[in-house]
Each structure stands twice: as structure tokens, then as C-alpha cells.
Design a protein around this motif. Sequence first.
Motif, PDB file in Angstrom:
ATOM      1  N   ALA A  43       0.850  -1.203   0.000  1.00 60.42           N
ATOM      2  CA  ALA A  43       0.000   0.000   0.000  1.00 60.42           C
ATOM      3  C   ALA A  43       0.876   1.239   0.000  1.00 60.42           C
ATOM      4  CB  ALA A  43      -0.922   0.014   1.220  1.00 60.42           C
ATOM      5  N   ARG A  44       0.385   2.276  -0.670  1.00 62.14           N
ATOM      6  CA  ARG A  44       1.072   3.573  -0.644  1.00 62.14           C
ATOM      7  C   ARG A  44       0.786   4.255   0.696  1.00 62.14           C
ATOM      8  NH1 ARG A  44      -1.462   5.487  -5.933  1.00 62.14           N
ATOM      9  NH2 ARG A  44      -2.589   6.662  -4.362  1.00 62.14           N
TER      10      ARG A  44
ATOM     11  N   ILE B 263       9.905   0.061   3.330  1.00 69.03           N
ATOM     12  CA  ILE B 263       9.328   1.283   2.783  1.00 69.03           C
ATOM     13  C   ILE B 263      10.132   1.615   1.525  1.00 69.03           C
ATOM     14  CG2 ILE B 263       8.669   3.673   3.251  1.00 69.03           C
ATOM     15  CD1 ILE B 263       7.483   1.478   5.174  1.00 69.03           C
ATOM     16  N   ARG B 264       9.443   1.671   0.392  1.00 68.13           N
ATOM     17  CA  ARG B 264      10.142   1.853  -0.884  1.00 68.13           C
ATOM     18  C   ARG B 264       9.530   2.993  -1.679  1.00 68.13           C
ATOM     19  NH1 ARG B 264      10.390  -4.331  -3.129  1.00 68.13           N
ATOM     20  NH2 ARG B 264      11.177  -5.291  -1.234  1.00 68.13           N
TER      21      ARG B 264
ATOM     22  N   GLU C  47       5.589   9.948  -6.644  1.00 68.25           N
ATOM     23  CA  GLU C  47       4.489   9.262  -5.961  1.00 68.25           C
ATOM     24  C   GLU C  47       4.880   8.963  -4.524  1.00 68.25           C
ATOM     25  OE1 GLU C  47       2.555   5.952  -7.623  1.00 68.25           O
ATOM     26  OE2 GLU C  47       1.937   7.028  -9.412  1.00 68.25           O
ATOM     27  N   PRO C  48       3.877   8.759  -3.676  1.00 68.81           N
ATOM     28  CA  PRO C  48       4.176   8.397  -2.289  1.00 68.81           C
ATOM     29  C   PRO C  48       4.919   7.062  -2.210  1.00 68.81           C
ATOM     30  CG  PRO C  48       1.866   9.029  -2.546  1.00 68.81           C
ATOM     31  CD  PRO C  48       2.450   8.915  -3.924  1.00 68.81           C
ATOM     32  N   ALA C  49       5.603   6.876  -1.104  1.00 70.27           N
ATOM     33  CA  ALA C  49       6.315   5.619  -0.864  1.00 70.27           C
ATOM     34  C   ALA C  49       5.309   4.491  -0.657  1.00 70.27           C
ATOM     35  CB  ALA C  49       7.210   5.756   0.367  1.00 70.27           C
ATOM     36  N   TRP C  50       5.782   3.281  -0.872  1.00 68.70           N
ATOM     37  CA  TRP C  50       4.981   2.073  -0.683  1.00 68.70           C
ATOM     38  C   TRP C  50       5.465   1.321   0.551  1.00 68.70           C
ATOM     39  CZ3 TRP C  50       1.146  -0.160  -3.910  1.00 68.70           C
ATOM     40  CH2 TRP C  50       0.851   0.567  -5.061  1.00 68.70           C
TER      41      TRP C  50
ATOM     42  N   PRO D  39       7.343  -6.044  -6.033  1.00 69.49           N
ATOM     43  CA  PRO D  39       6.677  -5.021  -6.850  1.00 69.49           C
ATOM     44  C   PRO D  39       7.221  -4.972  -8.269  1.00 69.49           C
ATOM     45  CG  PRO D  39       7.327  -4.127  -4.722  1.00 69.49           C
ATOM     46  CD  PRO D  39       7.955  -5.482  -4.833  1.00 69.49           C
ATOM     47  N   ARG D  40       6.295  -4.896  -9.207  1.00 68.66           N
ATOM     48  CA  ARG D  40       6.641  -4.696 -10.614  1.00 68.66           C
ATOM     49  C   ARG D  40       5.998  -3.395 -11.051  1.00 68.66           C
ATOM     50  NH1 ARG D  40       4.943 -10.555 -12.184  1.00 68.66           N
ATOM     51  NH2 ARG D  40       3.145  -9.373 -12.867  1.00 68.66           N
TER      52      ARG D  40
END
Length: 178
Positions: free
Chosen positions: A18-19, A49-50, A56-59, A79-80
Motif C-alpha cells: 500500500a502507498r 518502505i520503498r 508518488e508516495p512511498a509504498w 513489486p513490478r
Amino acid sequence: MRSRDLAVLGWCCEQYAARTDQLEVLLGGGPRTVQRVLARLRDAGLVDIRRLLVGEPAWAVPTGAGLRASGQGFGVWHPRIGLLAHVAAINDVRLHVQARSPEGEWVPERVLAKERQSGEHLPDGVVITEGQRVAIEVELTVKSQRRVRLILDELSGCYDTVLYLVCAGSAPAAVGAV
């Protein structure tokens, strides 16, 4: 670890990731609240946290330890870039549904995948409310009218209702298939 932290972890595990802006909606708090929750989860080794896309916000992506701690038996998700918009859109739909129908139960795709028969089309989620099972399909890519019809026919045969959400570019095929 606080119960709210574990609830966020479970939600992220169910949704793949999730972002941080989505977690603000989930928690009903601001960026600082999310930062504190994610810091505790990160420090415990339960999430990474990526920053995956510029601007965009971090995931928050659950780690193997986080997935094991959730007890849901999901595998690690890597994540792709091509799937991020779809995961984010499904998360937004889930947040919207949960806000509008808090009594409804969201069954995520990852849970549905465990029960799926080979070759069966898998919806992005299912909402169970008032005894009805509503398949949720979130479509961001253009599909042929024939493919949309096949998806709708299959889901209609398995669920009480199908909610097929599309972005503007894929709307003509979806509307034509109905």
C-alpha cells in the motif's frame, strides 16, 4: 507492537502492498501517524518502505517476516512497475468500499487465489454484504469487447453481482460488452 500496527500490516499483506497516502485514509490520520506506524513495522523487520515511482508516495511492502507474522500464508510480493497502478487502484476501491459499507467484508484477491480452480478468472476482490457476494473487477487497460464479455459472463455465473470499474480509456469496450 500495537494492535493498530498489526491491522495495518494485515491490510498491506492482503493487498500486496500500500502507498503511504492510502494508509493515511485507512488510519484516518495524517502523514505523521502513518510515519510512526510504519517506523515501528520497519524497525521490527515487518515491512520495507520503498519509493518506487518518482513523484508518488512511498509504498509499504510486507517482508517475509511480516507475511509470516500476519499468519495469512501469502508469499512475498515483488513489486513490478507495470502492476503498481493496478494495486493502487484496487487499494483505493477497497478503501472506498470500506468507508461506504463498514459492515461489508472485503475478501482480497490473495485469499481468493487460494480457493481458485485452475483457469478460473479471479476478481480483484469480493465484497460480502447483506448475504450478497459482489465481485470487484478494476480495469485499467483496454481489453477487447470479447474479453470483457468473457470476464463478465464468468464472474456473473459465480457471484450475485459484478462491479466492473474501468478507467476512461477502457470504458468503450466495457460498455459495449454489457
